[in-house]
Scaffold this motif. Structure first.
Motif, short mmCIF file in Angstrom:
data_model
loop_
_atom_site.label_atom_id
_atom_site.label_comp_id
_atom_site.label_asym_id
_atom_site.label_seq_id
_atom_site.Cartn_x
_atom_site.Cartn_y
_atom_site.Cartn_z
N VAL A 51 0.83 -1.21 0.00
CA VAL A 51 0.00 0.00 0.00
C VAL A 51 0.87 1.26 0.00
CG1 VAL A 51 -1.74 1.31 1.29
CG2 VAL A 51 -1.97 -1.14 1.07
N VAL A 52 1.97 1.26 0.77
CA VAL A 52 2.81 2.46 0.82
C VAL A 52 3.43 2.72 -0.56
CG1 VAL A 52 5.06 1.46 1.55
CG2 VAL A 52 4.42 3.74 2.29
N LEU A 53 3.78 1.63 -1.25
CA LEU A 53 4.33 1.81 -2.61
C LEU A 53 3.25 2.38 -3.54
CD1 LEU A 53 6.70 1.45 -4.54
CD2 LEU A 53 5.90 -0.87 -4.99
N LEU A 86 -4.88 4.98 8.84
CA LEU A 86 -5.20 3.55 8.89
C LEU A 86 -3.99 2.72 9.32
CD1 LEU A 86 -7.43 3.05 5.71
CD2 LEU A 86 -8.13 2.90 8.10
N ASN A 87 -2.84 3.12 8.82
CA ASN A 87 -1.59 2.43 9.16
C ASN A 87 -1.35 2.50 10.66
OD1 ASN A 87 0.91 1.21 8.83
ND2 ASN A 87 1.94 3.18 8.59
N THR A 91 -1.47 -0.75 13.09
CA THR A 91 -0.23 -1.10 13.77
C THR A 91 -0.43 -1.16 15.28
OG1 THR A 91 1.02 -0.06 12.01
CG2 THR A 91 2.20 -0.44 14.06
N VAL A 92 -1.10 -0.14 15.81
CA VAL A 92 -1.32 -0.10 17.27
C VAL A 92 -2.21 -1.25 17.71
CG1 VAL A 92 -2.37 1.25 19.13
CG2 VAL A 92 -0.91 2.38 17.45
N SER A 93 -3.28 -1.55 16.93
CA SER A 93 -4.21 -2.63 17.31
C SER A 93 -3.49 -3.98 17.32
CB SER A 93 -5.37 -2.71 16.31
OG SER A 93 -5.97 -1.48 16.18
N VAL A 94 -2.74 -4.26 16.26
CA VAL A 94 -2.06 -5.56 16.19
C VAL A 94 -1.02 -5.68 17.28
CG1 VAL A 94 -0.51 -6.95 14.75
CG2 VAL A 94 -2.52 -5.90 13.74
#
Lengths: 221, 99
Positions: A51-53, A86-87, A91-94
């Motif tokens: 997605v970042v790409l 969203l990132n 990240t925080v949730s996982v």
């Protein structure tokens, strides 16, 4: 009723616990625990890499026809912001789920989270100050928006994990900082593409390393 | 080398799972009793029995912390326990290599 059989003594057929069974159980348990404890899940890193790409590649496509360079147009900015939000949430949730019940070095302390947040805020505050001071668009809306936050946050991340001897996370932070430095050096248009490729490679490389480590056998040489 | 040479404290399915799970954490990290119980799939009573045996041998350490009205018990592998698991793993390798 207790669903677990008595396991205070060696188990298995005839009361023996075969070494092959023990090796298989050791590998299975270790791999399962490593997967569950991993604060950065490979699947999430892979999605983030792709997605970042796509997002930074879209910005590059958006600005590459500009002569002289101005800034990304309104059409792509919402995607960049949405990706960032969203990132962060994913990240925080996982990370929270993986580190539930764990105390010690794996968990970031509030002061460290504050340092990471401050590096981001400071980078964008510096950009705002430069914009108001009349620094050229090529720097304020081109080279710096991707390079400064990556360098600052990457170095802060690397420093935090180096103090805990977590060299994999430290290397990830350094790779992010190097990506920022490369983006800074390639000009306002190329900065977006360089950052996209660098972050994608870093995230996919980290995911591959984690998968390798999670599946490595404890017993087999 | 025979099966009898394997550390009898670790060479039990449930205790092997406990030690392997705790060893998957970085050194110095501890795991809450409830999460360990979830991961191993034992009743609290059964898990306590195994943890006591491991603690008596100084393979694990446990700590109780009070957070308001809630008491949280955490367990961690000691460096002695980590070395014991390493030795056990090496013994398994030697045994399986000779089979």
């Amino acid at each position: 009723m207790n669903p677990t059989p008595d396991t205070t003594a060696p188990a298995g057929n005839g009361g023996t616990f075969d070494p092959r069974q023990a090796a298989a159980l050791l590998d299975h348990t270790t791999q399962q625990a490593r997967r569950q404890f991993a604060p950065a899940q490979p699947w999430l890193l892979t999605i983030r890499g792709v997605v970042v790409l796509a997002v930074l590649g879209a910005v590059w496509l958006n600005v590459r026809g500009q002569h002289p360079y101005q800034h990304p147009t309104g059409a792509v900015v919402p995607f960049v912001v949405a990706f960032g939000v969203l990132n962060l949430i994913a990240t925080v949730s996982v990370r929270r789920h993986a580190t539930a019940g764990i105390s010690g070095r794996t968990r970031l302390h509030p002061a460290e989270i504050a340092i990471l947040a401050l590096t981001w805020i400071a980078a964008f505050a510096a950009l705002a100050a430069m914009a108001s001071a009349g620094v050229s668009d090529a720097f304020v809306f081109g080279r710096f928006p991707v390079s400064l936050p990556l360098i600052a946050a990457g170095l802060a991340w690397a420093a935090i994990w180096a103090t805990r001897s977590d060299w994999q996370s430290c290397c990830t932070g350094l790779a992010v900082a190097i990506t920022g430095a490369v983006a800074l050096s390639v000009g306002p248009v190329g900065a977006w593409l360089a950052a996209g490729i660098g972050l994608c490679v870093t995230l996919l490389g980290t995911a591959a390393y984690i998968v390798w480590r999670q599946h490595r056998s404890m017993v087999a040489p | 080398m025979t099966t009898d040479d394997l550390d009898p404290l670790i060479h039990v399915p449930t205790r092997l799972k406990i030690v392997a799970t705790l060893a998957a954490l970085p050194e110095g990290d501890a795991l809450s009793f409830t999460r360990l119980q979830d991961m191993i799939g034992l009743t609290p009573g059964n898990l306590i029995i195994h943890l006591r045996k491991l603690e008596d041998a100084d393979y694990i350490g446990s700590k109780k912390t009070s957070n308001g009205s809630v008491t949280i018990t955490t367990v961690a592998l000691t460096s002695h326990g980590r070395r014991a698991l390493d030795a056990y793993t090496q013994s398994l390798r030697d045994l399986l290599g000779g089979l």
